[in-house]
Design a protein around this motif. Structure first.
Motif, PDB file in Angstrom:
ATOM      1  N   UNK A   1      -2.970   7.161 -37.999  1.00 55.24           N
ATOM      2  CA  UNK A   1      -2.469   7.723 -39.501  1.00 55.24           C
ATOM      3  C   UNK A   1      -3.819   8.064 -40.298  1.00 55.24           C
ATOM      4  N   UNK A   2      -4.796   7.406 -40.234  1.00 49.48           N
ATOM      5  CA  UNK A   2      -5.824   7.667 -41.027  1.00 49.48           C
ATOM      6  C   UNK A   2      -6.669   8.940 -40.590  1.00 49.48           C
ATOM      7  N   UNK A   3      -6.534   9.145 -39.279  1.00 54.15           N
ATOM      8  CA  UNK A   3      -7.392  10.440 -38.899  1.00 54.15           C
ATOM      9  C   UNK A   3      -6.423  11.582 -39.366  1.00 54.15           C
ATOM     10  N   UNK A   4      -5.081  11.562 -39.458  1.00 51.65           N
ATOM     11  CA  UNK A   4      -4.440  12.500 -39.947  1.00 51.65           C
ATOM     12  C   UNK A   4      -4.572  13.055 -41.286  1.00 51.65           C
ATOM     13  N   UNK A   5      -5.122  11.911 -42.089  1.00 51.80           N
ATOM     14  CA  UNK A   5      -5.329  12.072 -43.584  1.00 51.80           C
ATOM     15  C   UNK A   5      -6.567  12.684 -43.714  1.00 51.80           C
ATOM     16  N   UNK A   6      -7.602  12.307 -42.870  1.00 51.84           N
ATOM     17  CA  UNK A   6      -9.134  12.782 -43.200  1.00 51.84           C
ATOM     18  C   UNK A   6      -9.018  14.118 -42.409  1.00 51.84           C
ATOM     19  N   UNK A   7      -8.043  14.610 -41.801  1.00 50.04           N
ATOM     20  CA  UNK A   7      -8.197  16.147 -41.273  1.00 50.04           C
ATOM     21  C   UNK A   7      -7.237  16.943 -42.080  1.00 50.04           C
ATOM     22  N   UNK A   8      -6.440  16.332 -42.928  1.00 50.89           N
ATOM     23  CA  UNK A   8      -5.401  17.231 -43.794  1.00 50.89           C
ATOM     24  C   UNK A   8      -6.459  17.983 -44.977  1.00 50.89           C
ATOM     25  N   UNK A   9      -6.917  17.354 -45.712  1.00 50.36           N
ATOM     26  CA  UNK A   9      -7.314  18.036 -46.936  1.00 50.36           C
ATOM     27  C   UNK A   9      -8.767  18.360 -46.809  1.00 50.36           C
TER      28      UNK A   9
ATOM     29  N   UNK B   1      -5.513  10.356 -50.553  1.00 50.68           N
ATOM     30  CA  UNK B   1      -4.710   9.153 -50.834  1.00 50.68           C
ATOM     31  C   UNK B   1      -3.771   9.028 -49.546  1.00 50.68           C
ATOM     32  N   UNK B   2      -3.370   7.887 -49.038  1.00 54.15           N
ATOM     33  CA  UNK B   2      -3.031   7.418 -48.054  1.00 54.15           C
ATOM     34  C   UNK B   2      -3.622   6.958 -46.759  1.00 54.15           C
ATOM     35  N   UNK B   3      -4.991   6.779 -47.009  1.00 53.47           N
ATOM     36  CA  UNK B   3      -5.800   6.205 -45.955  1.00 53.47           C
ATOM     37  C   UNK B   3      -5.628   4.518 -46.231  1.00 53.47           C
ATOM     38  N   UNK B   4      -5.722   3.936 -45.153  1.00 56.23           N
ATOM     39  CA  UNK B   4      -5.652   2.469 -45.265  1.00 56.23           C
ATOM     40  C   UNK B   4      -7.072   1.954 -46.038  1.00 56.23           C
ATOM     41  N   UNK B   5      -6.998   0.619 -46.349  1.00 57.95           N
ATOM     42  CA  UNK B   5      -8.190   0.218 -47.409  1.00 57.95           C
ATOM     43  C   UNK B   5      -9.508  -0.040 -46.806  1.00 57.95           C
ATOM     44  N   UNK B   6      -9.613   0.189 -45.082  1.00 54.12           N
ATOM     45  CA  UNK B   6     -10.831   0.012 -44.623  1.00 54.12           C
ATOM     46  C   UNK B   6     -11.569   1.461 -44.232  1.00 54.12           C
TER      47      UNK B   6
ATOM     48  N   UNK C   1     -13.976   7.109 -57.135  1.00 59.80           N
ATOM     49  CA  UNK C   1     -14.099   6.613 -55.621  1.00 59.80           C
ATOM     50  C   UNK C   1     -13.078   5.526 -55.547  1.00 59.80           C
ATOM     51  N   UNK C   2     -12.145   5.614 -54.452  1.00 58.34           N
ATOM     52  CA  UNK C   2     -12.394   6.552 -53.233  1.00 58.34           C
ATOM     53  C   UNK C   2     -11.656   8.009 -53.901  1.00 58.34           C
ATOM     54  N   UNK C   3     -12.111   8.768 -53.127  1.00 57.74           N
ATOM     55  CA  UNK C   3     -11.737  10.263 -53.374  1.00 57.74           C
ATOM     56  C   UNK C   3     -10.072  10.414 -53.403  1.00 57.74           C
ATOM     57  N   UNK C   4      -9.285  10.735 -54.665  1.00 55.95           N
ATOM     58  CA  UNK C   4      -7.851  10.525 -54.408  1.00 55.95           C
ATOM     59  C   UNK C   4      -7.357  11.729 -53.710  1.00 55.95           C
ATOM     60  N   UNK C   5      -8.001  12.687 -53.194  1.00 59.48           N
ATOM     61  CA  UNK C   5      -7.662  13.765 -52.360  1.00 59.48           C
ATOM     62  C   UNK C   5      -7.136  13.180 -50.927  1.00 59.48           C
TER      63      UNK C   5
END
Length: 412
Positions: free
Chosen positions: A131-139, A156-161, A150-154
């Motif tokens: 799930x985190x990888x999908x968010x990191x690869x999207x924007x 949004x959806x990443x888990x806290x760690x 911080x954290x970058x709102x672009x």
């Protein structure tokens, strides 16, 4: 030691130290003057201390700092990227964390310089979930001139760690209070274009009991060189690549660097930058001034060796014009090299254009790095001191390299 092996210079003799660096448009280079024995010892201490800290941090698996610059991200030009790399690496050291790089374009040409310091990003190895990888690869990371929270709102959806720090054109990441905030997250992805500073390095070195006068004024520059050398070395395939010159000749990159760096050869490089948005126009060729400057410098330092002049530019038109002028006017140069460009004419824009033509972007990076390596291996480098791209090569160069300002012909 890595590919970019340099030295601390003492009374004309080289004392081994593995030093190399990135640079930034914000940085003023430190003059490479002959060191006393005590200063050379301090210089070596910087690299040894940093190497120990990097190896210790890299064994830490509870937290990671990742430099991010992917296709489509706003990362700046090559000088900005190299500054961001070194700044993020030092952030990892300051936080006692392992350092990784999520920049596929870099892996095309460079490998790990030290086996114990693998830097390539691997989401699985860092325990980042799907799930985190999908968010990191999207924007794609963007910067509109305003400070990004911080954290970058672009993202949004990443888990806290897992978080993204967008610190483009900002120095806030150097502050201890900010680093304490970053430390609450296990994986910190960083997008930035600012590097190391004397104040930041001195603050860190003081915690390790290293605060000699030389280290306070010069230690940060040695740290740049040391970090670069510990991280990066060109791949074998890149070194074997044929480099075409505008005169029709070609030679493997390794052979060019060997010839340029030979003790029987005097190599001088001049970098002419065509500024952003002017790729269809040549740079302002101050040919007579530069010819006079290059000839005087060559006569001062060549000392009877074969002299090779390398004309480097991100504009093929500028390179053609300068090359023709120097060939026509003669001078003390045995050979004149001008690299035939490919890819985008303006390398600063190549990865900003990202997915529109990734093949051309990758080609631009490859050809830019050929010029970068030639600049780093020159005995004398003449360049625009406000430009980060040649500035980063100047930092990665051996500490004995002599550097002159492009528009003043004054030694730096």
């Amino acid at each position: 030691t890595g590919f970019f092996v340099s030295h601390c210079w003492v009374a004309g003799e080289a004392i081994d130290a593995s030093l190399a660096a990135g640079a930034s448009t914000e940085l003023a280079a430190v003059s490479d003057e002959t060191l006393t024995s005590s200063e050379a010892a301090a210089c070596q201490d910087v690299c040894a201390m940093l190497r120990e800290a990097v190896l210790a941090a890299n064994r830490e698996t509870s937290g990671y700092v990742v430099y991010r610059c992917r296709a489509g991200d706003t990362c700046g030009g090559w000088g900005d990227r190299f500054a961001g790399l070194i700044g993020t690496a030092f952030l990892a050291i300051s936080m006692g964390r392992a350092f990784r790089i999520d920049a596929p374009w870099l892996r095309q040409l460079f490998r790990d310089a030290v086996q114990e310091l693998p830097w390539a990003y691997d989401a699985d190895a860092l325990g980042i979930g799907s799930d985190d990888r999908a968010v990191l690869e999207r924007p794609s990371v963007r910067h509109d001139g305003h400070r990004v929270p911080f954290p970058d709102p672009a993202f949004d959806g990443l888990f806290g760690d897992v978080v993204v720090l967008n610190t483009l054109n900002s120095l806030r990441f150097r502050r201890p209070a900010a680093q304490a905030e970053f430390a609450r997250h296990r994986v910190l992805h960083v997008v930035g274009n600012r590097g190391l500073s004397a104040e930041w390095y001195s603050r860190w070195a003081a915690t390790r009991g290293n605060q000699s006068r030389w280290q306070r004024t010069h230690g940060w520059a040695a740290a740049y060189r040391c970090l670069w050398s510990m991280l990066f070395a060109p791949t074998g395939s890149f070194l074997q690549e044929e480099v075409a010159m505008l005169n029709g000749s070609s030679m493997p990159l390794q052979s060019l660097l060997s010839t340029f760096g030979s003790t029987s050869t005097f190599g001088i490089a001049i970098q002419l930058r065509a500024f952003d948005g002017s790729s269809s126009r040549p740079v302002n060729i101050r040919a007579d001034f530069w010819k006079h400057c290059l000839e005087n410098v060559t006569r001062q330092y060549a000392r009877g060796r074969m002299s090779i002049l390398v004309v480097i530019s991100n504009s093929e038109l500028a390179g053609h014009e300068a090359g023709r002028f120097f060939r026509r006017r003669g001078g003390p140069f045995s050979e004149l090299w001008t690299h035939q460009l490919a890819g985008y004419r303006h390398t600063d824009h190549s990865y900003r254009q990202g997915p529109e033509d990734p093949g051309q972007a990758a080609l631009a990076f490859r050809h830019s790095m050929i010029d970068w390596l030639l600049m780093a291996h020159a005995d004398v480098l003449v360049f625009d001191v406000t430009s980060g791209f040649p500035g980063s090569a100047a930092f990665a160069a051996p500490s004995g390299q002599v550097q002159y300002g492009l528009f003043t012909c004054e030694r730096r």
